[in-house]
Write a protein that holds these residues in place. Sequence first.
Motif, mmCIF file in Angstrom:
data_model
loop_
_atom_site.group_PDB
_atom_site.id
_atom_site.type_symbol
_atom_site.label_atom_id
_atom_site.label_comp_id
_atom_site.label_asym_id
_atom_site.label_seq_id
_atom_site.Cartn_x
_atom_site.Cartn_y
_atom_site.Cartn_z
ATOM 1 N N LYS A 109 0.772 -1.459 -0.181
ATOM 2 C CA LYS A 109 -0.214 -0.084 -0.315
ATOM 3 C C LYS A 109 0.279 0.901 -0.271
ATOM 4 O O LYS A 109 0.454 2.273 0.672
ATOM 5 C CB LYS A 109 -1.224 -0.195 1.500
ATOM 6 C CG LYS A 109 -1.988 -1.347 1.333
ATOM 7 C CD LYS A 109 -2.689 -1.533 2.990
ATOM 8 C CE LYS A 109 -3.424 -2.527 2.711
ATOM 9 N NZ LYS A 109 -4.058 -2.631 3.995
ATOM 10 N N THR A 112 -0.806 4.952 0.163
ATOM 11 C CA THR A 112 -1.521 5.436 1.300
ATOM 12 C C THR A 112 -1.462 4.956 1.837
ATOM 13 O O THR A 112 -2.402 5.625 3.067
ATOM 14 C CB THR A 112 -2.968 4.798 0.680
ATOM 15 O OG1 THR A 112 -2.920 3.207 0.276
ATOM 16 C CG2 THR A 112 -3.136 4.507 -0.990
ATOM 17 N N THR A 113 -0.142 3.672 2.701
ATOM 18 C CA THR A 113 -0.264 3.756 3.688
ATOM 19 C C THR A 113 0.129 5.343 4.445
ATOM 20 O O THR A 113 1.903 5.596 3.881
ATOM 21 C CB THR A 113 0.228 2.768 4.169
ATOM 22 O OG1 THR A 113 0.851 2.126 5.783
ATOM 23 C CG2 THR A 113 2.043 2.758 3.148
ATOM 24 N N ASN A 115 2.514 3.941 7.251
ATOM 25 C CA ASN A 115 3.584 3.322 7.271
ATOM 26 C C ASN A 115 4.946 3.809 7.697
ATOM 27 O O ASN A 115 5.344 4.246 6.246
ATOM 28 C CB ASN A 115 3.746 2.039 6.918
ATOM 29 C CG ASN A 115 4.648 0.658 7.051
ATOM 30 O OD1 ASN A 115 6.216 1.214 7.670
ATOM 31 N ND2 ASN A 115 4.726 -0.143 7.309
ATOM 32 N N ALA A 118 6.883 3.718 4.730
ATOM 33 C CA ALA A 118 6.786 4.292 3.012
ATOM 34 C C ALA A 118 7.210 5.572 1.880
ATOM 35 O O ALA A 118 7.115 5.026 1.429
ATOM 36 C CB ALA A 118 5.085 4.186 3.522
ATOM 37 N N SER A 141 4.443 -6.942 1.614
ATOM 38 C CA SER A 141 4.228 -6.422 3.206
ATOM 39 C C SER A 141 5.367 -7.275 3.980
ATOM 40 O O SER A 141 6.552 -6.661 3.490
ATOM 41 C CB SER A 141 2.984 -7.638 3.747
ATOM 42 O OG SER A 141 2.412 -7.010 4.790
ATOM 43 N N GLU A 196 0.211 -6.029 -4.724
ATOM 44 C CA GLU A 196 -0.091 -5.974 -3.210
ATOM 45 C C GLU A 196 0.510 -7.360 -3.345
ATOM 46 O O GLU A 196 -0.338 -8.191 -3.026
ATOM 47 C CB GLU A 196 -1.414 -5.467 -2.763
ATOM 48 C CG GLU A 196 -1.914 -4.141 -4.046
ATOM 49 C CD GLU A 196 -0.530 -2.788 -2.515
ATOM 50 O OE1 GLU A 196 -0.225 -3.001 -2.325
ATOM 51 O OE2 GLU A 196 -1.204 -1.420 -3.006
ATOM 52 N N SER A 252 1.634 1.347 12.799
ATOM 53 C CA SER A 252 1.427 0.899 11.255
ATOM 54 C C SER A 252 0.533 -0.526 11.185
ATOM 55 O O SER A 252 -1.134 -0.251 10.323
ATOM 56 C CB SER A 252 2.264 0.712 10.277
ATOM 57 O OG SER A 252 1.658 0.504 9.450
ATOM 58 N N ASN A 255 -3.015 -0.050 13.199
ATOM 59 C CA ASN A 255 -4.489 0.876 11.656
ATOM 60 C C ASN A 255 -4.296 -0.503 9.847
ATOM 61 O O ASN A 255 -5.027 0.143 9.611
ATOM 62 C CB ASN A 255 -3.106 1.566 11.504
ATOM 63 C CG ASN A 255 -3.231 3.129 12.358
ATOM 64 O OD1 ASN A 255 -4.291 2.519 12.951
ATOM 65 N ND2 ASN A 255 -2.423 4.472 12.367
ATOM 66 N N GLU A 257 -1.982 -1.787 8.681
ATOM 67 C CA GLU A 257 -1.450 -1.259 6.923
ATOM 68 C C GLU A 257 -0.419 -2.053 6.824
ATOM 69 O O GLU A 257 0.152 -2.100 4.922
ATOM 70 C CB GLU A 257 -0.544 0.156 6.877
ATOM 71 C CG GLU A 257 -1.742 1.432 7.379
ATOM 72 C CD GLU A 257 -0.810 2.560 7.968
ATOM 73 O OE1 GLU A 257 -1.607 3.415 7.654
ATOM 74 O OE2 GLU A 257 -0.341 2.479 8.633
ATOM 75 N N THR A 260 -3.624 -7.250 3.923
ATOM 76 C CA THR A 260 -3.912 -7.096 2.599
ATOM 77 C C THR A 260 -4.635 -8.482 2.369
ATOM 78 O O THR A 260 -4.951 -9.680 2.213
ATOM 79 C CB THR A 260 -2.917 -6.763 1.241
ATOM 80 O OG1 THR A 260 -3.911 -6.947 -0.015
ATOM 81 C CG2 THR A 260 -2.521 -7.902 1.454
#
Length: 285
Positions: A109, A112-113, A115, A118, A141, A196, A252, A255, A257, A260
């Motif tokens: 992600k 958008t994350t 983290n 990121a 991930s 992803e 993270s 949340n 993140e 998936t």
Amino acid sequence: MPTYAVTGATGRLGRLVIEQLLDSGVPAAEIAAIVRSPEKAVDLATRGVEIRKASYDDPSTLPGAVAGVRRLLLISGDTPGQRVAQHTAVIDAAKLAGVERLIYTSILKADTTANPLAPEHKATEEVLAASGLPYTVLRNSWYTENYTDQLPQYLGSGTILGATGGSKISAATRADYAGAAVAALAREEDGNAVYELGGSAFTFDELAETVTEVTGTTVVHQDMSAAELASALENVGLDAGTAGFVAALDHSIANGELATDSDDLSRLLGRPSTPLRDAIRAARA
């Protein structure tokens, strides 16, 4: 000239990618290992892999390292604050060399994350998109090894500390991510592609239960706030900066993140990802 090249080829992920390329039947003569220290790649050279010396930090070494390569796997650097410049230098060299497709290992992600890891990945993806090179982004991930490498600590203390709030992590083994990279290197894509990638998700409670089941030693999960986790980590010897960073990563996870529902990893592998139980058994062995 080699068909495939892998940067960071003596790292834990890069080495697995090259080994899996060889095991899949790709001739060694079609593989180039791009490394900073050729002496660490003697075993690969012995198998017939071409060793090319280059450094992310020395852009002048990169054009020669990627010359003649059709497909390049750019494994992200490990120096915070330096990654965007390092990756941009590789992308520029690949474009100059006429590389047909660049595959990049990003983070789940990335666009958008929140983290904390990121931003440099997101920025690299933006550089790659602007380069005009055909590309594939592998948004990985967490590694299952982030946890299985801590088995001695878990078993010694009987506790897994976390600040994940019961949320799941779609972790997968390095070998699985390496397999996805091998598939991406060989795959014919129409245009650019973003995957992803994550394995079967688990919570820290499930991690503790599985460690207990596999090892026979009772291990429990102790959940706490991110601030409490940072304090606990400082109490066992981590400096404040590192402890805060680890706690932010768990936040993270809390949340959602690093979880998936995507089946991209299993589709690239052509099989299910490695179960947590099997990964713990392998680490225990």
